[in-house]
Write a protein that holds these residues in place. Structure first.
Motif, short mmCIF file in Angstrom:
data_model
loop_
_atom_site.label_atom_id
_atom_site.label_comp_id
_atom_site.label_asym_id
_atom_site.label_seq_id
_atom_site.Cartn_x
_atom_site.Cartn_y
_atom_site.Cartn_z
N LEU A 195 0.83 -1.20 0.00
CA LEU A 195 0.00 0.00 0.00
C LEU A 195 0.87 1.26 0.00
O LEU A 195 0.58 2.22 -0.72
CB LEU A 195 -0.92 0.01 1.22
N LEU A 227 -1.18 -2.16 -6.05
CA LEU A 227 -2.46 -2.25 -5.35
C LEU A 227 -3.29 -3.47 -5.74
O LEU A 227 -3.90 -4.12 -4.88
CB LEU A 227 -3.29 -1.00 -5.62
N LEU A 279 -7.29 2.82 -5.99
CA LEU A 279 -7.14 1.85 -7.07
C LEU A 279 -8.03 2.23 -8.26
O LEU A 279 -7.60 2.15 -9.42
CB LEU A 279 -7.49 0.45 -6.57
#
Length: 450
Positions: A358, A377, A401
């Motif tokens: 992340l 991601l 995302l």
């Protein structure tokens, strides 16, 4: 010492005097309702009975939650010094909380699971395991939502029509998709205790999960004014109100809420909440193309660096990354990634590879490298639950995302994810993004002769 007094749940207390027992129960009630008064009540109990071990260990946990680690340790040691004469139930309760205060989450959770099967109405101890910031929530498990619900389900019969338990049980139901059952439970909780911050928080999540943003805004606008600003969940409820106002396209109101309450420099919440709420709200502003308060990028990043100088609390780590990415502080992101990799090698990151992935995705996004952001991601998207927090809090990473997909030209993937989200709950913004994805997808097919 004879345990001649009982708490609100019928459990004996080894307190010297009714005054100490009453103050302790008041402090625990405040802690369970997420309102003001928990430390004050526990400190008053200790003043009335300096040897009251249960009050000392509860105060230690409250200090720890607020980030006052030296005070937490001091209260923990005092509790251990006052163990003579406590009941077996109290001893087990204290031993579990000692592990929690010492940072042994798995050890504390194991003791709590065993303890509440024998003493299901040990509500304060159950609270330590439960919820998005509880020991299960921060335990790094992929199935943590199911595990949290299963723990509450196992003791539900012991609580009956209890406001605190109904709120917790409703929250767990709501996170797993049983929204109408959750609504009925939390409505009953609010009937029993209209000013419970815990219950108001659960109700806010029900509004969020059902996509009723205007209803959520109306509820919190009407409920918050009578709630103490210094209550531990006041600022977080303000964050929920800000999300509802964002969804209702009222950005000016959101900036007002930020300036009054959510700016970390004025936020009445504990540092972890102040950081997470500010960083996630303002990152959404960037994703949605909305203006931020002047200087907020640098201010939130500075707050993150000052309050969490080293990696260690997973949910805090990923929100530090949001703050650093928004400020374009690549050096801080690189340092955070290095620390996480070191901790990962030592087995100290419960959520494992999800966390550095992340952070690296956010760094790539901040660089404008949306293709790399997708590559980081996408493989962990279905594991973000492991970092902790609620569905509402983790949505910011799914939003990231989606924007990475759109900006990198991955329109089919964006369209698929957006259709899944819209099937769960309505959203004007998701509908707009879906139109963008469909337009991009059609343009691609046109260019490719499809």
């Amino acid at each position: 010492m004879n345990a001649t007094y009982k708490d609100r749940y019928g459990l004996p207390l080894s307190a010297q005097g009714q005054e100490a027992a009453e103050y302790y129960m008041e402090g625990i009630d405040c802690a369970l309702a997420l309102t003001t008064g928990a430390p004050a009540g526990l400190e008053a109990a200790i003043a009335a009975d300096p040897g009251f071990a249960m009050a000392h260990i509860a105060l230690a946990r409250e200090f720890q939650y607020r980030g006052n680690i030296p005070e937490a340790q001091a209260s923990k040691f005092k509790a251990l010094q006052c163990m003579d004469g406590v009941t077996r139930r109290e001893r087990q309760h204290i031993e579990a909380l000692v592990r929690a205060v010492d940072g042994d989450g798995p050890g504390a959770l194991a003791l709590i699971r065993e303890h509440v099967q024998e003493f299901p109405r040990d509500a304060f101890l159950l609270k330590q395991a439960d919820g998005p910031f509880g020991l299960i929530g921060f335990g790094g498990g992929q199935d943590r939502l199911e595990a949290n619900f299963a723990l509450l389900e196992s003791v539900a019969e012991a609580y009956g029509d209890d406001c605190g338990f109904l709120s917790a049980y409703a929250f767990a139901q709501n996170e797993l998709g049983s929204h109408e059952k959750a609504r009925r439970l939390v409505q009953r909780a609010l009937e029993l205790q209209p000013h419970s911050g815990h219950s108001a928080h659960t109700m806010a999540h029900v509004f969020f999960e059902t996509g009723d943003h205007s209803g959520g805004a109306e509820f919190l606008d009407g409920w918050l004014p009578a709630f103490p600003r210094q209550a531990q969940i006041y600022s977080h409820l303000t964050w929920h109100l800000a999300l509802f106002q964002l969804a209702c396209d009222h950005p000016d109101h959101v900036l007002e809420l930020y300036n009054q309450t959510l700016n970390p420099e004025v936020c009445p919440g504990v540092p972890l909440i102040a950081l997470c709420d500010a960083a996630a709200l303002l990152w959404r502003h960037d994703l949605y193309g909305l203006p931020r308060p002047t200087g907020s990028r640098e201010a939130v990043a500075a707050f993150a660096a000052r309050t969490f100088p080293r990696a260690g609390i997973t949910f805090g780590d990923v929100h530090c990354a949001l703050a650093y990415a928004a400020a374009g502080d690549i050096e801080a992101l690189t340092q955070l990634t290095t620390q996480l990799r070191e901790r990962l090698a030592q087995g100290k990151v419960p959520a494992s590879e999800v966390v550095p992935a992340l952070v690296e995705a956010l760094a790539a996004f901040a660089h404008g490298d949306y293709e790399s952001a997708v590559q980081y991601l996408e493989p962990v998207a279905d594991q973000v639950v492991r970092v902790g927090g609620s569905n509402a809090q983790r949505e910011v990473f799914e939003d990231t995302l989606l924007q990475a997909y759109l900006r990198a030209g991955h329109y089919a993937q964006a369209e698929n994810l957006l259709r899944q989200r819209l099937a769960r709950r309505p959203s004007a913004r998701d509908t707009l993004w879906l139109q963008q994805a469909q337009s991009g997808h059609q343009a691609d097919r046109g260019r490719n002769g499809g």
